[in-house]
Scaffold this active site. Structure first.
Site, PDB file in Angstrom:
ATOM      1  N   ASP A  98     -55.209 -11.263 -38.061  1.00  0.00           N
ATOM      2  CA  ASP A  98     -54.171 -10.217 -38.016  1.00  0.00           C
ATOM      3  C   ASP A  98     -54.895  -8.881 -37.846  1.00  0.00           C
ATOM      4  OD1 ASP A  98     -51.433 -11.645 -38.966  1.00  0.00           O
ATOM      5  OD2 ASP A  98     -53.153 -12.534 -39.950  1.00  0.00           O
ATOM      6  N   GLY A 119     -57.912 -11.405 -43.010  1.00  0.00           N
ATOM      7  CA  GLY A 119     -58.457 -12.049 -41.824  1.00  0.00           C
ATOM      8  C   GLY A 119     -58.349 -11.164 -40.591  1.00  0.00           C
ATOM      9  N   SER A 163     -50.258 -20.582 -40.287  1.00  0.00           N
ATOM     10  CA  SER A 163     -49.217 -21.365 -40.966  1.00  0.00           C
ATOM     11  C   SER A 163     -48.114 -21.727 -39.983  1.00  0.00           C
ATOM     12  CB  SER A 163     -48.635 -20.563 -42.129  1.00  0.00           C
ATOM     13  OG  SER A 163     -49.676 -20.128 -42.979  1.00  0.00           O
ATOM     14  N   GLN A 197     -53.046  -5.638 -38.511  1.00  0.00           N
ATOM     15  CA  GLN A 197     -52.739  -5.551 -39.951  1.00  0.00           C
ATOM     16  C   GLN A 197     -53.966  -5.077 -40.735  1.00  0.00           C
ATOM     17  OE1 GLN A 197     -50.460  -8.608 -42.328  1.00  0.00           O
ATOM     18  NE2 GLN A 197     -52.516  -9.248 -42.881  1.00  0.00           N
ATOM     19  N   MET A 210     -49.136 -15.547 -47.538  1.00  0.00           N
ATOM     20  CA  MET A 210     -47.754 -16.031 -47.618  1.00  0.00           C
ATOM     21  C   MET A 210     -47.726 -17.544 -47.850  1.00  0.00           C
ATOM     22  SD  MET A 210     -45.554 -13.644 -45.097  1.00  0.00           S
ATOM     23  CE  MET A 210     -45.947 -14.454 -43.564  1.00  0.00           C
ATOM     24  N   GLU A 235     -57.495 -23.541 -43.512  1.00  0.00           N
ATOM     25  CA  GLU A 235     -58.913 -23.175 -43.621  1.00  0.00           C
ATOM     26  C   GLU A 235     -59.140 -21.668 -43.465  1.00  0.00           C
ATOM     27  OE1 GLU A 235     -62.021 -24.223 -44.371  1.00  0.00           O
ATOM     28  OE2 GLU A 235     -61.041 -25.963 -45.228  1.00  0.00           O
ATOM     29  N   MET A 275     -56.149 -20.859 -36.455  1.00  0.00           N
ATOM     30  CA  MET A 275     -55.327 -21.453 -37.521  1.00  0.00           C
ATOM     31  C   MET A 275     -54.232 -20.478 -37.932  1.00  0.00           C
ATOM     32  SD  MET A 275     -57.813 -23.651 -39.863  1.00  0.00           S
ATOM     33  CE  MET A 275     -58.827 -24.931 -39.119  1.00  0.00           C
ATOM     34  N   HIS A 316     -57.216 -19.246 -44.660  1.00  0.00           N
ATOM     35  CA  HIS A 316     -57.022 -18.692 -45.999  1.00  0.00           C
ATOM     36  C   HIS A 316     -58.188 -19.099 -46.924  1.00  0.00           C
ATOM     37  CE1 HIS A 316     -52.636 -19.264 -44.704  1.00  0.00           C
ATOM     38  NE2 HIS A 316     -52.741 -17.968 -44.857  1.00  0.00           N
TER      39      HIS A 316
HETATM   40  P1  AMP Z   1     -50.706 -15.036 -43.975  1.00  0.00           P
HETATM   41  O1  AMP Z   1     -50.519 -16.074 -45.029  1.00  0.00           O
HETATM   42  O2  AMP Z   1     -50.456 -15.534 -42.588  1.00  0.00           O
HETATM   43  O3  AMP Z   1     -50.000 -13.740 -44.303  1.00  0.00           O
HETATM   44  O4  AMP Z   1     -52.255 -14.682 -43.978  1.00  0.00           O
HETATM   45  C1  AMP Z   1     -52.902 -14.272 -45.152  1.00  0.00           C
HETATM   46  C2  AMP Z   1     -54.289 -13.806 -44.805  1.00  0.00           C
HETATM   47  O5  AMP Z   1     -55.005 -14.858 -44.175  1.00  0.00           O
HETATM   48  C3  AMP Z   1     -54.270 -12.634 -43.811  1.00  0.00           C
HETATM   49  O6  AMP Z   1     -55.281 -11.699 -44.185  1.00  0.00           O
HETATM   50  C4  AMP Z   1     -54.611 -13.298 -42.505  1.00  0.00           C
HETATM   51  O7  AMP Z   1     -55.242 -12.450 -41.571  1.00  0.00           O
HETATM   52  C5  AMP Z   1     -55.564 -14.403 -42.966  1.00  0.00           C
HETATM   53  N1  AMP Z   1     -55.606 -15.467 -41.974  1.00  0.00           N
HETATM   54  C6  AMP Z   1     -54.550 -16.124 -41.433  1.00  0.00           C
HETATM   55  N2  AMP Z   1     -54.969 -16.996 -40.502  1.00  0.00           N
HETATM   56  C7  AMP Z   1     -56.332 -16.879 -40.442  1.00  0.00           C
HETATM   57  C8  AMP Z   1     -57.354 -17.495 -39.663  1.00  0.00           C
HETATM   58  N3  AMP Z   1     -57.071 -18.411 -38.754  1.00  0.00           N
HETATM   59  N4  AMP Z   1     -58.622 -17.126 -39.876  1.00  0.00           N
HETATM   60  C9  AMP Z   1     -58.923 -16.176 -40.802  1.00  0.00           C
HETATM   61  N5  AMP Z   1     -58.010 -15.554 -41.566  1.00  0.00           N
HETATM   62  C10 AMP Z   1     -56.724 -15.902 -41.392  1.00  0.00           C
END
Ligand code: AMP
Length: 307
Positions: A173, A170, A209, A176, A53, A58, A207, A60
């Site tokens: 989640d 990641g 967003s 998910q 999103m 880091e 980490m 991502h």
């Molecule tokens: P999001 O933008 O929050 O939907 O996350 C996009 C992808 O990045 C998802 O697969 C998350 O699980 C992964 N992600 C978000 N935060 C982290 C993190 N701190 N470490 C590893 N992967 C992450």
């Protein structure tokens, strides 16, 4: 559409020169993205895909780096998906900055960014949804009704548009990832799902967003999530196996931070996500905690220290 120095934002007509891309490109149209990926397929390229999103960090970038290693073409999607947000959630305020994200994505070798508008993904008359049963009913699914329906719908749409051979998610989640694995298996989607470890700040905060919402004081209090994981591992290491007893200690720990309010905290089996009474080699601690208005999630396997 933002445009930076090293990339181009395309609208129609289709840029047919992508074989593979020589510099990063940003595509906003579903049909252009789909045609582009079809063309890459025809030339035998392996597409590695990282759906996000945006507001990249880091965590991502770790997914993108692994995608760069494993694919010929690295595709990132940036889409703040409205169908996975509840009515009172942060859809409108979710941080967005395509120029910033594009610069970060390019720095780790991304070839293509797919960044559609909501109306492009869900045009007038849109009526189809993907629902995974069972795994989606507890934890974040109970706390955020309809959330996973939105996630599985958008991920299956993105898979159909990008047609990746491999996609990266990641463990941050955790639920998910389990739901996406289930959906991919059940619907026979020809995509390998790779789960990668949580990336944390130096002080332990996972980490996210959403960390941008935290004031310095809430940011400090938010460390209680990673402390809860460390405490659970310590208790298990000392021989405690009763989940109820561990969870009681963790609830007390979290309550010691004045702005922290537990949404849920559970010890579950890592594959079924069913709550466990006794910790074993497959136990995972999962939690969602509000710090003020900001809801943070974190998790950790307890097995490293379980007998
Ligand atoms: P999001 O933008 O929050 O939907 O996350 C996009 C992808 O990045 C998802 O697969 C998350 O699980 C992964 N992600 C978000 N935060 C982290 C993190 N701190 N470490 C590893 N992967 C992450």
């Amino acid at each position: 559409m933002d445009e930076g120095p090293g990339w181009k934002a395309f609208d129609f007509p289709l840029p047919l020169h992508l074989t593979p891309c020589t510099s990063m490109e940003i595509i906003t149209s579903v049909s252009m993205m789909q045609q582009c990926c079809l063309k890459l397929h025809r030339t035998g390229k392996k597409i590695a895909f990282v759906p996000t999103m945006g507001w990249l960090h880091e965590g991502h970038l770790s997914l993108l780096r692994e995608g760069r290693r494993r694919g010929d073409v690295l595709v990132l999607s940036i889409f703040v998906n409205p169908t996975q947000f509840g009515a009172n959630e942060d859809l409108a305020s979710y941080p967005r900055d395509l120029s910033r994200d594009a610069a970060l994505a390019e720095s780790v070798g991304t070839d293509l960014i797919f960044a559609p508008e909501a109306a492009e993904m869900y045009p007038r008359g849109y009526a189809s949804y993907v629902d995974v049963e069972g795994l989606t009913e507890s934890l974040c699914g109970a706390a955020r009704p309809g959330h996973f329906r939105g996630v599985t719908t958008v991920v299956s749409k993105l898979f159909a548009i990008v047609q990746p051979q491999v996609a990266f998610f990641g463990q941050k989640d955790f639920q998910q990832l389990a739901v996406i694995r289930r959906m991919t298996l059940d619907l026979n989607l020809p995509v390998e799902i790779v789960g990668l470890p949580i990336v944390r700040e130096a002080d332990g905060l996972a980490m996210s967003s959403r960390n941008v919402y935290l004031t310095p004081d809430l940011r400090r209090q938010a460390l209680v999530l990673s402390r809860a994981i460390a405490t659970a591992r310590q208790l298990v290491g000392q021989g405690e196996t009763a989940a109820a007893s561990i969870l009681a200690d963790l609830r007390q720990l979290i309550a010691s931070e004045p702005a922290a309010r537990i949404d849920y905290i559970e010890i579950c089996h890592q594959f079924t996500l069913q709550p466990q009474q006794q910790v074993d080699a497959d136990s995972v601690l999962l939690m969602a905690v509000f710090l003020g208005e900001t809801r943070l999630i974190d998790n950790g396997l307890l097995r490293e220290v379980a007998n």
